[in-house]
Motif scaffolding. Structure first.
Motif, PDB file in Angstrom:
ATOM      1  N   ASN A   1      49.480  67.305  79.649  1.00  0.00           N
ATOM      2  CA  ASN A   1      50.210  67.747  80.838  1.00  0.00           C
ATOM      3  C   ASN A   1      51.639  68.075  80.423  1.00  0.00           C
ATOM      4  O   ASN A   1      52.515  67.206  80.396  1.00  0.00           O
ATOM      5  CB  ASN A   1      50.181  66.658  81.914  1.00  0.00           C
ATOM      6  CG  ASN A   1      50.851  67.118  83.195  1.00  0.00           C
ATOM      7  OD1 ASN A   1      51.565  68.127  83.199  1.00  0.00           O
ATOM      8  ND2 ASN A   1      50.618  66.390  84.272  1.00  0.00           N
TER       9      ASN A   1
ATOM     10  N   TYR B   1      44.168  72.385  79.824  1.00  0.00           N
ATOM     11  CA  TYR B   1      44.324  71.083  80.483  1.00  0.00           C
ATOM     12  C   TYR B   1      43.732  71.143  81.881  1.00  0.00           C
ATOM     13  O   TYR B   1      44.217  71.860  82.744  1.00  0.00           O
ATOM     14  CB  TYR B   1      45.814  70.694  80.552  1.00  0.00           C
ATOM     15  CG  TYR B   1      46.038  69.263  80.995  1.00  0.00           C
ATOM     16  CD1 TYR B   1      45.745  68.202  80.150  1.00  0.00           C
ATOM     17  CD2 TYR B   1      46.533  68.972  82.264  1.00  0.00           C
ATOM     18  CE1 TYR B   1      45.951  66.886  80.554  1.00  0.00           C
ATOM     19  CE2 TYR B   1      46.743  67.655  82.671  1.00  0.00           C
ATOM     20  CZ  TYR B   1      46.446  66.614  81.804  1.00  0.00           C
ATOM     21  OH  TYR B   1      46.643  65.315  82.197  1.00  0.00           O
TER      22      TYR B   1
ATOM     23  N   GLY C   1      42.959  68.208  83.699  1.00  0.00           N
ATOM     24  CA  GLY C   1      43.467  67.118  84.532  1.00  0.00           C
ATOM     25  C   GLY C   1      42.380  66.124  84.893  1.00  0.00           C
ATOM     26  O   GLY C   1      42.598  65.222  85.698  1.00  0.00           O
TER      27      GLY C   1
ATOM     28  N   MET D   1      40.194  63.745  82.475  1.00  0.00           N
ATOM     29  CA  MET D   1      40.097  63.477  81.040  1.00  0.00           C
ATOM     30  C   MET D   1      38.667  63.604  80.513  1.00  0.00           C
ATOM     31  O   MET D   1      38.467  64.024  79.381  1.00  0.00           O
ATOM     32  CB  MET D   1      40.693  62.112  80.673  1.00  0.00           C
ATOM     33  CG  MET D   1      39.824  60.942  81.034  1.00  0.00           C
ATOM     34  SD  MET D   1      40.437  59.362  80.434  1.00  0.00           S
ATOM     35  CE  MET D   1      40.537  59.576  78.705  1.00  0.00           C
TER      36      MET D   1
ATOM     37  N   LYS E   1      49.597  56.477  81.017  1.00  0.00           N
ATOM     38  CA  LYS E   1      48.984  56.443  82.351  1.00  0.00           C
ATOM     39  C   LYS E   1      47.554  55.891  82.310  1.00  0.00           C
ATOM     40  O   LYS E   1      47.105  55.226  83.234  1.00  0.00           O
ATOM     41  CB  LYS E   1      48.941  57.858  82.923  1.00  0.00           C
ATOM     42  CG  LYS E   1      48.221  57.920  84.259  1.00  0.00           C
ATOM     43  CD  LYS E   1      48.049  59.330  84.797  1.00  0.00           C
ATOM     44  CE  LYS E   1      47.290  59.274  86.122  1.00  0.00           C
ATOM     45  NZ  LYS E   1      46.949  60.588  86.644  1.00  0.00           N
TER      46      LYS E   1
ATOM     47  N   ARG F   1      44.045  53.966  81.508  1.00  0.00           N
ATOM     48  CA  ARG F   1      43.710  52.550  81.404  1.00  0.00           C
ATOM     49  C   ARG F   1      42.850  52.252  80.180  1.00  0.00           C
ATOM     50  O   ARG F   1      41.880  52.959  79.913  1.00  0.00           O
ATOM     51  CB  ARG F   1      43.027  52.075  82.687  1.00  0.00           C
ATOM     52  CG  ARG F   1      44.058  51.801  83.763  1.00  0.00           C
ATOM     53  CD  ARG F   1      43.720  52.390  85.080  1.00  0.00           C
ATOM     54  NE  ARG F   1      43.860  53.832  85.080  1.00  0.00           N
ATOM     55  CZ  ARG F   1      44.393  54.536  86.061  1.00  0.00           C
ATOM     56  NH1 ARG F   1      44.877  53.932  87.106  1.00  0.00           N
ATOM     57  NH2 ARG F   1      44.449  55.852  85.998  1.00  0.00           N
TER      58      ARG F   1
ATOM     59  N   GLU G   1      39.082  53.677  80.645  1.00  0.00           N
ATOM     60  CA  GLU G   1      39.141  55.083  80.223  1.00  0.00           C
ATOM     61  C   GLU G   1      39.243  55.230  78.705  1.00  0.00           C
ATOM     62  O   GLU G   1      38.455  55.953  78.087  1.00  0.00           O
ATOM     63  CB  GLU G   1      40.345  55.769  80.901  1.00  0.00           C
ATOM     64  CG  GLU G   1      40.162  55.860  82.418  1.00  0.00           C
ATOM     65  CD  GLU G   1      41.427  56.189  83.203  1.00  0.00           C
ATOM     66  OE1 GLU G   1      42.519  55.741  82.785  1.00  0.00           O
ATOM     67  OE2 GLU G   1      41.331  56.883  84.232  1.00  0.00           O
TER      68      GLU G   1
HETATM   69  P1  AHM Z   1      48.167  63.936  85.254  1.00  0.00           P
HETATM   70  O1  AHM Z   1      47.896  64.532  86.588  1.00  0.00           O
HETATM   71  O2  AHM Z   1      49.358  63.036  85.244  1.00  0.00           O
HETATM   72  O3  AHM Z   1      48.199  64.956  84.154  1.00  0.00           O
HETATM   73  O4  AHM Z   1      46.948  62.951  84.952  1.00  0.00           O
HETATM   74  C1  AHM Z   1      45.693  63.435  84.652  1.00  0.00           C
HETATM   75  C2  AHM Z   1      44.867  62.321  84.124  1.00  0.00           C
HETATM   76  C3  AHM Z   1      43.520  62.782  83.687  1.00  0.00           C
HETATM   77  O5  AHM Z   1      43.488  63.081  82.345  1.00  0.00           O
HETATM   78  C4  AHM Z   1      42.646  61.630  84.040  1.00  0.00           C
HETATM   79  O6  AHM Z   1      41.340  62.044  84.274  1.00  0.00           O
HETATM   80  C5  AHM Z   1      43.289  61.104  85.295  1.00  0.00           C
HETATM   81  O7  AHM Z   1      44.657  61.380  85.146  1.00  0.00           O
HETATM   82  C6  AHM Z   1      43.132  59.641  85.479  1.00  0.00           C
HETATM   83  O8  AHM Z   1      43.571  59.280  86.726  1.00  0.00           O
HETATM   84  P2  AHM Z   1      42.490  58.759  87.818  1.00  0.00           P
HETATM   85  O9  AHM Z   1      41.677  57.688  87.144  1.00  0.00           O
HETATM   86  O10 AHM Z   1      43.364  58.225  88.909  1.00  0.00           O
HETATM   87  O11 AHM Z   1      41.645  59.917  88.250  1.00  0.00           O
END
Ligand code: AHM
Ligand code: MG
Length: 346
Positions: A210, A243, A245, A247, A273, A275, A279
């Motif tokens: 990102n 990207y 968004g 993962m 960010k 876990r 993840e």
């Molecule tokens: P971002 O929006 O800060 O770039 O975060 C994207 C990331 C992804 O890679 C991942 O799938 C997701 O945030 C994880 O968050 P959640 O578990 O809340 O969906």
């Protein structure tokens, strides 16, 4: 049916490889496959029924949950409860782990960590989302399983996988003997082996990050992005930026095509960010089993000792040559800070 191998057939064929509790692990994987099909059905209907939008509840990280997150969470807990092979489910959506204390389950041998619906902010716009799971063996031998049974290093995983609800639905998993991918054939309602023995290319040309957070990235990541964008025909640069968004979707693409996915520390998330338990560990196990690398920019993800359930980490994952280059630039330009060295809880 000749030529088709279903997930169920494959699991039974391969269970001879499991060093421990063969039947139980097979049943656990089967239960996860069933929950995945139910979640897939609902994800596919998301535009048709009034299921979009916030459920009005907030998870422990203070993030709004979507209704499908709640639904997926319930489905995985229900499948793992009725299966009887799992004594604890830890999910990204619950503040605490969920002990399964039915008479059959309380002595069960496995712990499951799950992110029931990852990337859920993408649901409203019809973009791929995923489920990520990780299976550990219970360590304690007496009484009820507890937090210490959940807080195991990623190297202790006995299986891990993800489901991608994309243009088709796939389940990809490993039990530590390579990685295999199965595509859901909706006409027969079965996951069928479509990507046997998945291997990540040694090198690639895709980087996924990102970039909007650029100003807050560690210097080593900024240097890697510059490296990725410089023209050099001998190393196929400049690379391509992709990207999504989600993962699961970003890493799935890079697993097949070759690439690197980075979620570094930022000002908003000083420990990263993503876990560790729900993840990073499962994706790291899969990518390593496919021949790739996963680190926090310096150290192997699977070697991190977890201290809390919702612990976060930065993540550098993908083709080995690309991750090694990013780690080299991190080592040269981003010495460890006291803040980064301290695990962030939630
Ligand atoms: P971002 O929006 O800060 O770039 O975060 C994207 C990331 C992804 O890679 C991942 O799938 C997701 O945030 C994880 O968050 P959640 O578990 O809340 O969906
Ligand atoms: Mg998630």
């Amino acid at each position: 049916m000749s030529g088709i191998k279903t997930l169920g057939q494959f699991i039974i064929e391969k269970q001879a490889d499991f060093s421990y509790a063969k039947g139980e692990l097979s049943r656990l994987l089967r239960d996860i496959g069933i929950a995945a099909k139910i979640v897939n059905r609902e994800v596919n209907k998301a535009g048709l029924v009034d299921i979009l939008g916030d459920a009005g509840t907030t998870n422990i990280q203070g993030e709004g949950q979507k209704k499908l997150d709640v639904f997926a969470n319930e489905q995985f807990i229900a499948a793992l409860t009725s299966g009887g092979e799992c004594c604890i489910v830890a999910t990204e959506e619950e503040d605490d782990f969920v002990p399964i204390d039915s008479p059959v389950s309380k002595n069960a041998k496995y712990i499951v960590c799950v992110d029931p619906l990852d990337g859920s902010s993408n649901i409203d716009v019809n973009v791929a989302v995923g489920t990520i799971f990780s299976i550990y063996r219970r360590k304690s031998t007496e009484g009820l399983a507890s937090l210490s049974d959940v807080l195991q290093k990623g190297t202790e995983q006995v299986a891990a996988g993800y489901i991608i609800y994309g243009s088709s639905t796939m389940l990809v998993y490993t039990t530590g003997k390579g990685v295999n991918g199965f595509t859901l054939d909706p006409s027969i309602g079965e996951f069928c082996l479509s990507h046997p023995e998945l291997k990540i290319p040694e090198d690639g040309t895709i980087y996924s990050i990102n970039e909007g957070n650029y100003v807050h990235f560690p210097e080593g990541v900024k240097k890697y992005l510059k490296y990725a964008q410089v023209e050099d025909k001998s190393t196929n640069r400049p690379y391509t930026s992709r990207y999504i968004g989600s993962m699961v979707a970003d890493i799935h693409r890079n697993l097949i095509k070759g690439g690197i996915f980075i979620y570094p520390t930022t000002a908003a998330s000083p420990s990263g960010k993503l876990r560790l338990l729900y993840e990073c560990n499962p994706m790291a196990f899969i990518v390593e089993q496919a021949g790739g690398i996963a680190s926090d920019g310096r150290n192997r993800i699977l070697a991190i000792e977890p201290t809390t359930l919702h612990q976060r980490t930065s993540l550098f994952i993908g083709s080995p040559k690309m991750v090694r280059m990013a780690e080299q630039l991190m080592a040269e330009h981003s010495p460890v800070t006291a803040l980064e060295a301290k695990p962030q809880e939630a």
